[in-house]
Write an enzyme that holds these catalytic residues in place. Structure first.
Site, mmCIF file in Angstrom:
data_model
loop_
_atom_site.group_PDB
_atom_site.id
_atom_site.type_symbol
_atom_site.label_atom_id
_atom_site.label_comp_id
_atom_site.label_asym_id
_atom_site.label_seq_id
_atom_site.Cartn_x
_atom_site.Cartn_y
_atom_site.Cartn_z
ATOM 1 N N GLU A 232 0.787 -1.225 0.000
ATOM 2 C CA GLU A 232 0.000 0.000 0.000
ATOM 3 C C GLU A 232 0.827 1.287 0.000
ATOM 4 O O GLU A 232 0.261 2.382 -0.020
ATOM 5 C CB GLU A 232 -0.952 0.003 1.208
ATOM 6 C CG GLU A 232 -1.932 -1.164 1.195
ATOM 7 C CD GLU A 232 -3.045 -1.011 2.207
ATOM 8 O OE1 GLU A 232 -3.083 0.002 2.917
ATOM 9 O OE2 GLU A 232 -3.906 -1.915 2.278
ATOM 10 N N LYS A 233 2.143 1.183 0.004
ATOM 11 C CA LYS A 233 2.990 2.383 0.033
ATOM 12 C C LYS A 233 4.184 2.151 -0.888
ATOM 13 O O LYS A 233 4.884 1.143 -0.748
ATOM 14 C CB LYS A 233 3.466 2.651 1.465
ATOM 15 C CG LYS A 233 4.228 3.946 1.654
ATOM 16 C CD LYS A 233 3.317 5.152 1.641
ATOM 17 C CE LYS A 233 4.062 6.412 2.030
ATOM 18 N NZ LYS A 233 3.217 7.624 1.944
#
Length: 269
Positions: free
Chosen positions: A120-121
């Protein structure tokens, strides 16, 4: 599909209602290629889901419910307060080899059926993501180590996941888009969001999603959104729920209602 075990709460599969006649996939949160301090381990994954989710509990679950599969989700947002990042491995082939080997061990240990990809990053280091993750999925499928693979993009990670899907969509079975992060709260805006994600990915693989007691559309409005999607000619192949941990407080009300919706839906195979 339902995420489970990510909060560390003691949770039991026995409490969760599972209807016959429906494919029910549990997604374990999370397997992470980091040590307990969040330091990257170059593709060597370890498990960090709730301690009550054990090899024996999964084996018992699957023996009682032949319609159940269990997946390990990779990464997630954070480990405690430390935000997890996709990093660009210096040696991609070594990262892939380590990942395949460590995940094979986890899959065999816990009797797992597949993987869910939930990085997610990215921090502008997503150039290696599609190849590394796509190759891990492909090699595990070619070895018959897994039978299902899903991806879990959200609004801020769409581009690297579109790249992954374009290059390896043939080995990706479902897209668990996190619609609840898109801040849509009405049936009409949810439907518009679904149409967008259906164009970005492959419509029959995109699963609407719902966050229990959380962000985005809530309650009956979610089911009206599902009916709106159907009225506009789309089949709903399934629904992703986040998460069983949150549903403990309401006796898994939405798990029951969503399964009933899918079983009674004329659009669902």
């Amino acid at each position: 599909m339902e995420y489970i075990g990510a909060t560390g709460k003691p949770i039991s599969f026995n409490d969760i209602p599972i209807r016959e006649g429906i494919d029910f996939h549990f997604i374990l949160g999370f397997a992470i290629d980091s040590d307990a301090k969040g330091t990257s381990q170059n593709g060597k994954f370890s498990t960090y889901w709730a301690s009550t989710i054990t090899r024996d509990s999964i084996s018992t679950l699957k023996s009682q419910h032949p319609n159940v599969k269990v997946l390990a989700s990779l990464s997630g947002w954070s480990m405690g307060t430390k935000v997890l990042h996709w990093y660009a491995p210096q040696n991609q082939e070594l990262w892939i080899s380590n990942a395949v080997s460590s995940l094979q061990t986890i899959i065999q240990t816990y009797h797992l059926d597949g993987l869910d990809i939930d990085y997610e990053k990215f921090d502008n280091s997503n150039q290696t993501f599609a190849y590394c993750i796509g190759e891990v999925i492909s090699r595990l499928k070619n070895q018959n180590a897994i039978s299902v693979a899903t991806i879990a993009p959200f609004y801020n990670t769409t581009l690297p996941y579109i790249d992954l899907y374009k290059r390896y969509g043939n080995v990706i079975d479902y897209v668990n888009h996190q619609f609840y992060t898109d801040k849509v709260k009405t049936p009409n805006t949810y439907f518009q969001d679904f149409e967008l994600r259906a164009k970005q990915f492959q419509v029959e693989k995109v699963l609407p999603s719902y966050e229990v007691n959380g962000r985005g559309i809530q309650g009956d409005a979610f089911f009206e959104a599902m009916r709106l999607i159907q009225r506009n000619g789309y089949n709903i192949s399934g629904v992703m729920i986040f998460s069983a941990d949150a549903s403990m407080s309401n006796q898994y009300y939405y798990e029951q209602k969503i399964q009933d919706f899918l079983l009674n839906s004329t659009s669902t195979p």
